[in-house]
Design a protein around this motif. Structure first.
Motif, PDB file in Angstrom:
ATOM      1  N   ARG A   9       0.727  -1.341   0.159  1.00 38.19           N
ATOM      2  CA  ARG A   9       0.336   0.036  -0.040  1.00 38.19           C
ATOM      3  C   ARG A   9       0.711   1.362  -0.160  1.00 38.19           C
ATOM      4  O   ARG A   9       0.422   2.344   0.237  1.00 38.19           O
ATOM      5  N   GLY A  10       2.573   1.064  -0.231  1.00 36.98           N
ATOM      6  CA  GLY A  10       2.818   2.248  -0.138  1.00 36.98           C
ATOM      7  C   GLY A  10       4.066   1.873   0.222  1.00 36.98           C
ATOM      8  O   GLY A  10       4.710   0.568   0.836  1.00 36.98           O
ATOM      9  N   VAL A  11       5.152   3.064   0.006  1.00 36.86           N
ATOM     10  CA  VAL A  11       6.968   2.531   0.497  1.00 36.86           C
ATOM     11  C   VAL A  11       6.965   4.315   0.334  1.00 36.86           C
ATOM     12  O   VAL A  11       6.994   4.936  -0.724  1.00 36.86           O
ATOM     13  N   SER A  19      20.580   3.125   9.329  1.00 31.99           N
ATOM     14  CA  SER A  19      21.236   3.185   7.956  1.00 31.99           C
ATOM     15  C   SER A  19      19.755   3.225   7.444  1.00 31.99           C
ATOM     16  O   SER A  19      18.672   2.835   7.109  1.00 31.99           O
ATOM     17  N   PRO A  20      20.323   3.722   5.480  1.00 34.00           N
ATOM     18  CA  PRO A  20      19.649   3.475   4.359  1.00 34.00           C
ATOM     19  C   PRO A  20      17.906   2.412   4.587  1.00 34.00           C
ATOM     20  O   PRO A  20      18.870   1.334   4.804  1.00 34.00           O
ATOM     21  N   THR A  21      16.588   3.131   4.825  1.00 29.70           N
ATOM     22  CA  THR A  21      16.293   1.834   5.400  1.00 29.70           C
ATOM     23  C   THR A  21      14.440   2.232   4.428  1.00 29.70           C
ATOM     24  O   THR A  21      14.251   3.372   4.602  1.00 29.70           O
ATOM     25  N   LEU A  22      13.743   1.595   3.802  1.00 28.44           N
ATOM     26  CA  LEU A  22      13.162   2.088   2.962  1.00 28.44           C
ATOM     27  C   LEU A  22      11.165   0.991   3.723  1.00 28.44           C
ATOM     28  O   LEU A  22      11.972   0.441   4.377  1.00 28.44           O
ATOM     29  N   LEU A  23      10.870   1.364   4.046  1.00 24.77           N
ATOM     30  CA  LEU A  23       9.210   0.903   4.913  1.00 24.77           C
ATOM     31  C   LEU A  23       9.174   0.847   3.696  1.00 24.77           C
ATOM     32  O   LEU A  23       7.907   1.418   3.248  1.00 24.77           O
ATOM     33  N   PHE A  24       7.925  -0.141   3.651  1.00 27.69           N
ATOM     34  CA  PHE A  24       7.036  -1.079   2.599  1.00 27.69           C
ATOM     35  C   PHE A  24       5.477  -1.536   3.253  1.00 27.69           C
ATOM     36  O   PHE A  24       5.833  -2.637   4.211  1.00 27.69           O
ATOM     37  N   THR A  95      -4.915  -6.446   8.349  1.00 27.65           N
ATOM     38  CA  THR A  95      -4.007  -5.978   9.436  1.00 27.65           C
ATOM     39  C   THR A  95      -2.827  -4.925   8.205  1.00 27.65           C
ATOM     40  O   THR A  95      -3.253  -5.741   6.985  1.00 27.65           O
ATOM     41  N   GLU A  96      -2.027  -4.504   8.753  1.00 25.83           N
ATOM     42  CA  GLU A  96      -1.410  -3.279   8.606  1.00 25.83           C
ATOM     43  C   GLU A  96       0.235  -3.109   8.842  1.00 25.83           C
ATOM     44  O   GLU A  96       0.200  -3.394  10.312  1.00 25.83           O
ATOM     45  N   VAL A  97       1.454  -4.185   8.107  1.00 25.61           N
ATOM     46  CA  VAL A  97       2.385  -3.792   9.072  1.00 25.61           C
ATOM     47  C   VAL A  97       3.176  -3.321   8.031  1.00 25.61           C
ATOM     48  O   VAL A  97       3.083  -2.636   6.908  1.00 25.61           O
ATOM     49  N   ASP A  98       4.558  -2.813   8.720  1.00 25.48           N
ATOM     50  CA  ASP A  98       5.716  -2.021   7.873  1.00 25.48           C
ATOM     51  C   ASP A  98       6.807  -3.224   7.748  1.00 25.48           C
ATOM     52  O   ASP A  98       7.302  -4.135   8.625  1.00 25.48           O
ATOM     53  N   LEU A  99       7.169  -3.364   6.395  1.00 32.33           N
ATOM     54  CA  LEU A  99       8.654  -4.366   5.921  1.00 32.33           C
ATOM     55  C   LEU A  99       9.773  -3.640   5.901  1.00 32.33           C
ATOM     56  O   LEU A  99       9.320  -2.644   5.031  1.00 32.33           O
ATOM     57  N   PRO A 100      10.411  -3.311   6.704  1.00 30.48           N
ATOM     58  CA  PRO A 100      11.770  -2.470   6.821  1.00 30.48           C
ATOM     59  C   PRO A 100      12.729  -2.879   5.548  1.00 30.48           C
ATOM     60  O   PRO A 100      13.235  -4.443   5.664  1.00 30.48           O
ATOM     61  N   VAL A 158      11.220   6.880  -7.705  1.00 32.25           N
ATOM     62  CA  VAL A 158      12.580   7.323  -8.308  1.00 32.25           C
ATOM     63  C   VAL A 158      12.549   8.410  -7.167  1.00 32.25           C
ATOM     64  O   VAL A 158      13.439   9.135  -6.118  1.00 32.25           O
ATOM     65  N   PRO A 159      11.784   9.804  -6.653  1.00 36.92           N
ATOM     66  CA  PRO A 159      11.716  10.493  -5.867  1.00 36.92           C
ATOM     67  C   PRO A 159      11.985  10.321  -4.289  1.00 36.92           C
ATOM     68  O   PRO A 159      13.051  10.738  -3.618  1.00 36.92           O
ATOM     69  N   VAL A 160      11.015   8.863  -4.111  1.00 36.83           N
ATOM     70  CA  VAL A 160      11.540   8.372  -2.332  1.00 36.83           C
ATOM     71  C   VAL A 160      12.750   8.021  -2.316  1.00 36.83           C
ATOM     72  O   VAL A 160      13.532   8.007  -1.200  1.00 36.83           O
TER      73      VAL A 160
END
Length: 210
Positions: A9-11, A19-24, A95-100, A158-160
């Motif tokens: 549902r978003g990043v 350190s550089p980390t994205l949350l899915f 439910t919703e969860v963050d995937l780091p 790409v901006p993210v």
């Protein structure tokens, strides 16, 4: 119990990571609305470069990864991005969860090269799920696998990606060099009395063009 369903549902960038980390942001659904004790979830993330178009500047930079555009029909294949494991806590229905997802800015790695070559748009990603579901069943609980065909597609803007890189490497990047190459560059820097590594590279590029 019906099969568990997943969607992305978003990043976004994790602003508090060391350190550089994205949350899915993952949506997890049990279609019959039954209680799920937990899910030991594994997620494999792949880049699907064949699913988007590329501008002239992007095409030029991607030649290092995929070769000449005339060969892209054979060379542009999915790239492995990450393998992540998380525990999805108890929920009922959905439910919703963050995937780091930890990220690297190593331009020697295919994924790093790919991200660094893009100017705009989205990075097409495929999320493949597996793992184990622990669910209520009568007086006890059941243990069953997450079906291998569970998957979801999403686009990483790409901006993210750039926001994340600029947070940790503002207006800069890094290259991995062999120790002997670094020693040679240090001698060059000392001989020319250059103050910064940027100046070293600028002088070398000017001399190479000349």
């Amino acid at each position: 119990m019906s099969e568990i369903r997943f969607d992305c549902r978003g990043v976004r960038v994790d602003p508090y990571a060391a350190s550089p980390t994205l949350l899915f942001r993952l949506g997890v659904t049990e279609p019959e609305g039954e209680a799920v004790h937990a899910i030991a979830l594994r997620c494999q993330i792949r880049i699907e470069p064949q699913r988007r178009r590329y501008g002239p500047g992007e095409t030029e930079l991607l030649a290092d990864l995929f070769g000449h555009p005339s060969r892209w029909g054979d060379t542009v294949k999915p790239l492995q991005f990450a393998n992540i494991s998380i525990m999805v806590p108890r929920f009922t229905g959905a439910t919703e969860v963050d995937l780091p997802v930890p990220c690297s800015y190593d331009l020697e790695v295919a994924a790093g090269k790919y991200f660094a070559s893009l100017d705009e748009g989205d990075v097409p990603l495929l999320l493949l799920f597996s793992g184990t579901v622990f669910a209520k069943a009568g007086e006890g609980f059941t243990v069953r696998p997450v079906p291998w065909h569970c998957e979801a597609r999403c686009g990483l803007p790409v901006p993210v990606w750039r926001e994340m890189i600029d947070r940790y490497f503002p207006a800069s990047g890094w290259l991995r060099l062999h120790r002997d190459t670094l020693r040679a560059l240090q001698r060059f820097k000392s001989d020319r009395t250059l103050a910064t590594w940027d100046e070293v590279v600028e002088v070398l590029l000017k001399e190479a063009r000349g």
